[in-house]
Write an enzyme that holds these catalytic residues in place. Structure first.
Site, PDB file in Angstrom:
ATOM      1  N   LYS A 190       0.818  -1.206   0.000  1.00 38.89           N
ATOM      2  CA  LYS A 190       0.000   0.000   0.000  1.00 38.89           C
ATOM      3  C   LYS A 190       0.849   1.253   0.000  1.00 38.89           C
ATOM      4  CE  LYS A 190      -4.077   0.360   1.264  1.00 38.89           C
ATOM      5  NZ  LYS A 190      -5.218   0.723   2.081  1.00 38.89           N
ATOM      6  N   HIS A 234       0.448   3.961   2.408  1.00 38.76           N
ATOM      7  CA  HIS A 234      -0.909   4.477   2.271  1.00 38.76           C
ATOM      8  C   HIS A 234      -1.580   4.509   3.631  1.00 38.76           C
ATOM      9  CE1 HIS A 234      -5.248   4.199   1.139  1.00 38.76           C
ATOM     10  NE2 HIS A 234      -4.855   4.942   0.143  1.00 38.76           N
ATOM     11  N   HIS A 277      -4.852   0.180   7.507  1.00 39.45           N
ATOM     12  CA  HIS A 277      -4.143  -0.862   8.240  1.00 39.45           C
ATOM     13  C   HIS A 277      -4.097  -2.156   7.442  1.00 39.45           C
ATOM     14  CE1 HIS A 277      -4.854   2.029  11.263  1.00 39.45           C
ATOM     15  NE2 HIS A 277      -6.145   1.814  11.251  1.00 39.45           N
TER      16      HIS A 277
END
Length: 583
Positions: A172, A175, A178
């Site tokens: 991610k 990002h 979670h």
């Protein structure tokens, strides 16, 4: 630097670790830092009058912040802090009377040249020549350890801390969000449908992110949801093919994280995100069941009752109906494993403030399981950065931000025509840009949200990281211009001007600022201190010229500026900033 909701499991102890030092007793007599020596001298005299051990008074004697009023004392004793009753129990006039009575019993000596009183305080002014000589000698002698050697730290037991922070999600690219089982499952299914092994090797994070975006669009499909849940279940069951694919994701992702972290000057001792604890999470579920803490709901999920009356008015879900683990289950496994592995004194979790309740539940469950060390676990929360955009639009990735700030700094340097003066403009722009981001981020309470502004962050004047770097480079240039040899036998009597005294007084406070930040884990105290130091140095640079002054005076002033630069550099490094020498 903060981000919105990134986390994982990384142990401190490497380049960025800061911790308490020393043992429980006062350090032996001998060389101690300037502020300590002065505090001790004052405490020794006070102890005779108050009939208290000197070591009981040390922390009640604090350096006075520099004031625009010019003539201020160097140290003050808070009367309320040494009285048996708390200050709230005493009227202001009582405290003032107590301060006056105490001051009348004290005498000036070779160290203290003046004693006065303030609102509930007794104030001490240090002999000016002794102040200059002691502070400069200590700063230049201790170098980067100035302030850290203080007895304020030596009075605190040495501790070993495991710090969990940063933790971007696999694939991610730093990002927000979670690493939850849904994302893991979606990503696995997505790669099976849209993945490309060559792209995974050449640009892992970018390709996995593209895969995630594609599969996320299809996530409303019930079949896709089922496939994602099956992928995660197979992962927990150690299905060989599923596990092999996930290990590839993790390996390639960590390689790229290391590259990005290097730009930040960050080194981790261990990479072990929550997915690392999928197997151990099943052990945790068995432990909870054995201890009678795991309760099954009608839907088949597993919960732990956290309510005082044990009526399930407050509970935490730790298991899905299919028996797979949840985020908090893997965090429980991680906490237990790390404590067993590292035998640490404390564990500190640095994540965004939206996870406050998650960590309250985590620590509470650990206590219910019989782990007393859960009392020593701490959640340090941070707020969100709002309004951060690059020229490409809304920011998602940290690397985009780093590229953007470097590009903007290069542009600013080109406009100021300074790019020709530095050996590597790109590297300098990166270091100065990173300083700008860090100072903007650390200026306030970590838990506060703030509105990001590129223009404000990159100002060369004002309270910015660029200003810190500019001041450091300017002071370094001053040293280079007037000889870089080690200065000895400085005539301290030459440094009696108000602007010189202000810098010396500020340097005197450095250990207290470091101590305060170490206690509440807030970097804003160091940031504020360094910005004030830069403003004081800038004023002194104008009013206390080195060039054209008599040799003895020039040498004394050069020592003052060298000491200021040394402390500035040390403080910047504590914040993760690499000082530049030219810009």
């Amino acid at each position: 630097m903060r981000s919105a909701g990134q986390r994982g499991a990384d142990r401190a102890g490497g380049k960025r670790r800061a911790g308490a030092r020393g043992g429980a007793d006062l350090p032996p007599r001998g060389p101690v830092m300037a502020a300590c020596a002065f505090r001790r001298s004052i405490a020794a005299q006070l102890s005779k009058v108050l009939d208290l051990p000197p070591e009981n008074l040390i922390k009640s004697i604090s350096a006075v912040p520099v004031s625009k009023k010019r003539h201020v004392a160097d140290f003050q004793l808070s009367i309320a802090s040494v009285l048996e009753k708390h200050s709230g129990d005493c009227l202001a006039q009582d405290l003032q009377l107590q301060a006056q009575k105490l001051a009348e019993k004290l005498k000036c000596d070779a160290v203290v040249s003046e004693i006065s009183t303030g609102p509930g305080t007794v104030n001490f002014t240090i002999n000016r020549e002794l102040l200059a000589k002691t502070v400069l000698q200590q700063v230049l002698k201790d170098g980067s350890e100035y302030g850290i050697k203080s007895e304020l730290f030596l009075l605190v037991p040495r501790q070993k801390a495991v710090i969990e922070f940063s933790s971007p999600n696999i694939a991610k690219k730093f990002h927000i969000g979670h690493l939850r089982s849904t994302i893991i499952g979606l990503l696995g299914v997505g790669f099976q449908q849209f993945g490309n092994k060559e792209k995974l090797k050449s640009s892992p994070l970018q390709h996995l992110f593209e895969v995630y975006v594609q599969i996320n669009k299809a996530a409303e499909d019930e079949n896709i949801k089922k496939l994602a849940a099956d992928f995660f279940r197979k992962l927990e069951e150690h299905d060989e093919q599923t596990l092999s694919l996930w290990k590839q994701f993790r390996g390639f992702s960590i390689e790229e994280y290391i590259r990005i972290y290097k730009r930040l000057g960050v080194h981790f001792d261990e990479y072990s995100g929550e997915s690392f604890y999928q197997e151990k999470s099943q052990e945790v579920l068995r432990m909870l069941e054995d201890k009678g803490l795991l309760q099954k709901t009608i839907k088949g999920t597993g919960v732990v009752d956290l309510s005082e009356k044990k009526d399930l008015s407050l509970y935490s879900t730790v298991m899905r109906s299919d028996g797979t683990s949840l985020y908090i289950t893997r965090d429980l496994a991680a906490a237990i494993d790390r404590m067993n592995k590292h035998s640490c004194d404390t564990m500190i979790y640095v994540t965004d403030k939206s996870q406050n309740s998650h960590f309250q539940h985590l620590f509470q469950i650990l206590k219910l399981m019989g782990y007393d060390w859960a009392e020593r676990c701490q959640h340090v929360s941070f707020g969100l950065v709002q309004g951060m955009k690059t020229r490409r639009g809304e920011v998602i990735f940290l690397e985009d931000v780093l590229d953007e700030v470097r590009s903007r700094m290069l542009q600013n340097m080109a406009s100021a025509k300074t790019t020709k003066e530095v050996e590597d403009p790109m590297e300098t722009a990166e270091k100065v840009g990173l300083a700008a981001l860090i100072i903007q981020d650390f200026r306030g309470l970590l838990s506060s949200d703030y509105q990001f502004s590129w223009d404000r962050a990159l100002q060369s004047r004002g309270d910015t990281g660029v200003f810190l770097q500019y001041t450091h480079a300017r002071l370094h240039s001053l040293e280079q211009m007037h000889g870089n040899e080690q200065l000895t036998d400085v005539n301290a009597s030459c440094l009696q001007e108000p602007d010189a005294i202000s810098v010396l007084q500020h340097l005197l406070r450095y250990d207290e600022v470091l101590y305060r930040s170490s206690q509440d884990l807030q970097p804003k105290h160091i940031v504020s201190y360094l910005l004030t130091l830069c403003h004081l140095a800038a004023v002194a640079h104008k009013t206390l010229p080195v060039k054209g002054s008599a040799p003895e005076l020039a040498q004394a002033r050069l020592s003052l500026f060298r000491a200021a630069r040394s402390v500035l550099a040390s403080g910047m490094k504590l914040l993760g900033i690499t000082p530049v020498t030219r810009m």
